[in-house]
Design a protein around this motif. Structure first.
Motif, PDB file in Angstrom:
ATOM      1  N   SER A  47      -7.368   3.199 -10.106  1.00 43.57           N
ATOM      2  CA  SER A  47      -6.425   2.246 -10.255  1.00 43.57           C
ATOM      3  C   SER A  47      -5.169   1.829  -9.421  1.00 43.57           C
ATOM      4  CB  SER A  47      -5.543   2.240 -12.004  1.00 43.57           C
ATOM      5  OG  SER A  47      -6.854   1.437 -13.088  1.00 43.57           O
ATOM      6  N   LEU A  48      -5.222   3.484  -9.417  1.00 46.58           N
ATOM      7  CA  LEU A  48      -4.009   3.747  -7.810  1.00 46.58           C
ATOM      8  C   LEU A  48      -4.456   2.817  -6.977  1.00 46.58           C
ATOM      9  CD1 LEU A  48      -2.364   6.547  -8.809  1.00 46.58           C
ATOM     10  CD2 LEU A  48      -1.550   5.595  -9.134  1.00 46.58           C
ATOM     11  N   ALA A  49      -5.155   3.492  -6.134  1.00 52.25           N
ATOM     12  CA  ALA A  49      -6.690   2.810  -4.772  1.00 52.25           C
ATOM     13  C   ALA A  49      -6.455   1.366  -5.386  1.00 52.25           C
ATOM     14  CB  ALA A  49      -7.799   3.415  -5.074  1.00 52.25           C
ATOM     15  N   GLN A  50      -6.378   0.457  -6.184  1.00 55.94           N
ATOM     16  CA  GLN A  50      -6.084  -1.054  -6.317  1.00 55.94           C
ATOM     17  C   GLN A  50      -5.310  -1.225  -5.844  1.00 55.94           C
ATOM     18  OE1 GLN A  50      -9.279  -3.177  -6.635  1.00 55.94           O
ATOM     19  NE2 GLN A  50      -8.003  -4.538  -7.688  1.00 55.94           N
ATOM     20  N   GLY A  51      -4.437  -0.747  -7.209  1.00 53.98           N
ATOM     21  CA  GLY A  51      -2.493  -1.294  -6.895  1.00 53.98           C
ATOM     22  C   GLY A  51      -2.734  -0.811  -5.067  1.00 53.98           C
ATOM     23  N   ALA A  52      -2.582   0.125  -4.202  1.00 55.31           N
ATOM     24  CA  ALA A  52      -2.340   0.285  -2.814  1.00 55.31           C
ATOM     25  C   ALA A  52      -3.050  -1.300  -2.110  1.00 55.31           C
ATOM     26  CB  ALA A  52      -2.625   1.812  -2.738  1.00 55.31           C
ATOM     27  N   LEU A  53      -4.659  -0.935  -2.431  1.00 52.32           N
ATOM     28  CA  LEU A  53      -4.855  -1.595  -1.792  1.00 52.32           C
ATOM     29  C   LEU A  53      -5.076  -3.281  -1.530  1.00 52.32           C
ATOM     30  CD1 LEU A  53      -9.013   0.253  -1.347  1.00 52.32           C
ATOM     31  CD2 LEU A  53      -7.046   0.028   0.185  1.00 52.32           C
ATOM     32  N   VAL A  54      -4.475  -3.795  -2.331  1.00 55.50           N
ATOM     33  CA  VAL A  54      -4.799  -4.689  -3.150  1.00 55.50           C
ATOM     34  C   VAL A  54      -3.027  -5.228  -2.490  1.00 55.50           C
ATOM     35  CG1 VAL A  54      -3.841  -6.673  -4.961  1.00 55.50           C
ATOM     36  CG2 VAL A  54      -5.554  -5.315  -5.340  1.00 55.50           C
ATOM     37  N   LYS A  55      -1.948  -4.526  -2.611  1.00 55.29           N
ATOM     38  CA  LYS A  55      -0.805  -4.752  -2.014  1.00 55.29           C
ATOM     39  C   LYS A  55      -0.843  -5.034  -0.643  1.00 55.29           C
ATOM     40  CE  LYS A  55       3.661  -3.023  -1.881  1.00 55.29           C
ATOM     41  NZ  LYS A  55       4.793  -0.597  -1.691  1.00 55.29           N
ATOM     42  N   ALA A  56      -1.562  -3.670   0.255  1.00 56.94           N
ATOM     43  CA  ALA A  56      -2.094  -3.810   1.806  1.00 56.94           C
ATOM     44  C   ALA A  56      -2.294  -5.108   2.097  1.00 56.94           C
ATOM     45  CB  ALA A  56      -2.601  -2.781   2.032  1.00 56.94           C
ATOM     46  N   ALA A  57      -3.798  -5.579   1.106  1.00 55.01           N
ATOM     47  CA  ALA A  57      -4.645  -6.724   1.818  1.00 55.01           C
ATOM     48  C   ALA A  57      -3.159  -8.350   1.233  1.00 55.01           C
ATOM     49  CB  ALA A  57      -5.345  -6.965   0.869  1.00 55.01           C
ATOM     50  N   ARG A  58      -2.495  -7.817   0.660  1.00 55.17           N
ATOM     51  CA  ARG A  58      -1.692  -9.092   0.274  1.00 55.17           C
ATOM     52  C   ARG A  58      -0.442  -8.790   1.612  1.00 55.17           C
ATOM     53  NH1 ARG A  58       1.498  -7.311  -3.955  1.00 55.17           N
ATOM     54  NH2 ARG A  58      -0.503  -7.880  -5.286  1.00 55.17           N
ATOM     55  N   GLU A  59       0.110  -8.325   2.285  1.00 52.81           N
ATOM     56  CA  GLU A  59       0.792  -7.568   3.088  1.00 52.81           C
ATOM     57  C   GLU A  59       0.327  -8.387   4.444  1.00 52.81           C
ATOM     58  OE1 GLU A  59       2.294  -3.997   3.551  1.00 52.81           O
ATOM     59  OE2 GLU A  59       3.581  -4.005   1.500  1.00 52.81           O
ATOM     60  N   GLN A  60      -1.227  -8.055   4.547  1.00 58.28           N
ATOM     61  CA  GLN A  60      -1.676  -8.411   5.799  1.00 58.28           C
ATOM     62  C   GLN A  60      -2.217  -9.443   6.241  1.00 58.28           C
ATOM     63  OE1 GLN A  60      -5.220  -6.384   6.340  1.00 58.28           O
ATOM     64  NE2 GLN A  60      -4.602  -4.232   6.546  1.00 58.28           N
ATOM     65  N   ARG A  61      -2.403 -10.227   5.009  1.00 61.79           N
ATOM     66  CA  ARG A  61      -2.565 -11.942   4.901  1.00 61.79           C
ATOM     67  C   ARG A  61      -0.708 -12.669   4.898  1.00 61.79           C
ATOM     68  NH1 ARG A  61      -5.915 -11.189   0.532  1.00 61.79           N
ATOM     69  NH2 ARG A  61      -4.028 -11.266  -1.356  1.00 61.79           N
ATOM     70  N   ALA A  62      -0.006 -11.997   5.096  1.00 61.69           N
ATOM     71  CA  ALA A  62       1.012 -12.307   4.925  1.00 61.69           C
ATOM     72  C   ALA A  62       1.734 -12.412   6.706  1.00 61.69           C
ATOM     73  CB  ALA A  62       2.488 -11.824   4.207  1.00 61.69           C
TER      74      ALA A  62
END
Length: 202
Positions: A47-62
């Motif tokens: 769960s922690l990894a999912q949250g961190a990776l989704v946040k990183a993916a969102r930042e990369q797309r931005a």
């Protein structure tokens, strides 16, 4: 299940030793911890990894932008290694190196050597990920890949927890075995004082 049966078998056995009971309880406790704690640790880590990776993916797309680049010329391939033992297929073999030009999201013009699909020809346009200043970047992380990495992290954390618990159980058993051997040595030494004597039983 075998550990629980072993613990039950030792309950009223007159030959049981204290170390046998401790070993059985250690096995039972380890099994319960593995069954309960390992999945919980795996789920929490995932769960922690999912949250961190989704946040990183969102930042990369931005931060990254998909633009079009134009092939100016095709660059020559590096020489092929003729030795079959040292020649290896790499990911770059499936790409063609080209000299291209592109305009960044901020309007700046750029040119340089890039990798593109094998059939690229001069004048052809292809997609390229860049940052806000037009510098080439990798493809941003997508949600499916982030989820896969999170699941693998959770499985790894759960397996590591189970391994640590089992390692602790094995350490306890090893210490108990050493204690048993020491007790056997003492008992054998006492019995050996009367061994072979005719009046040993008297």
């Amino acid at each position: 299940m075998r550990m629980i049966r072993g613990l039950w078998r030792w309950r009223h056995n007159p030959l049981r030793r204290k170390t046998d009971v401790v070993e059985s309880y250690a096995a039972l406790i380890a099994a319960l911890i593995i069954l309960l704690a390992a999945p919980a640790v795996g789920w929490a880590t995932g769960s922690l990894a999912q949250g961190a990776l989704v946040k990183a993916a969102r930042e990369q797309r931005a931060e990254r932008h998909l633009i079009s680049a134009t092939v100016v010329k095709v660059l020559p391939h590096p020489p092929i290694d003729s030795d079959p033992e040292t020649a290896t297929a790499t990911a770059s073999d499936a790409h063609r190196r080209v000299f291209a030009q592109w305009t960044g999201p901020d309007g700046s013009r750029h040119e340089g050597a890039l990798g593109t699909h094998p059939g690229a020809d001069p004048g052809e346009r292809f997609h390229l990920w860049t940052d806000g200043h037009g510098r080439p970047m990798g493809r941003p992380l997508d949600t499916a890949t982030a989820t896969t990495h999170a699941v693998l992290a959770g499985i790894g954390a759960g397996a590591a927890t189970a391994g640590l618990v089992d390692g602790a159980r094995r350490l306890v058993v090893w210490r108990l075995m050493r204690r048993r051997y020491a007790q056997w040595d003492i008992a054998w030494e006492r019995a050996g004082q009367d061994w072979g004597r005719a009046d040993a039983d008297s």
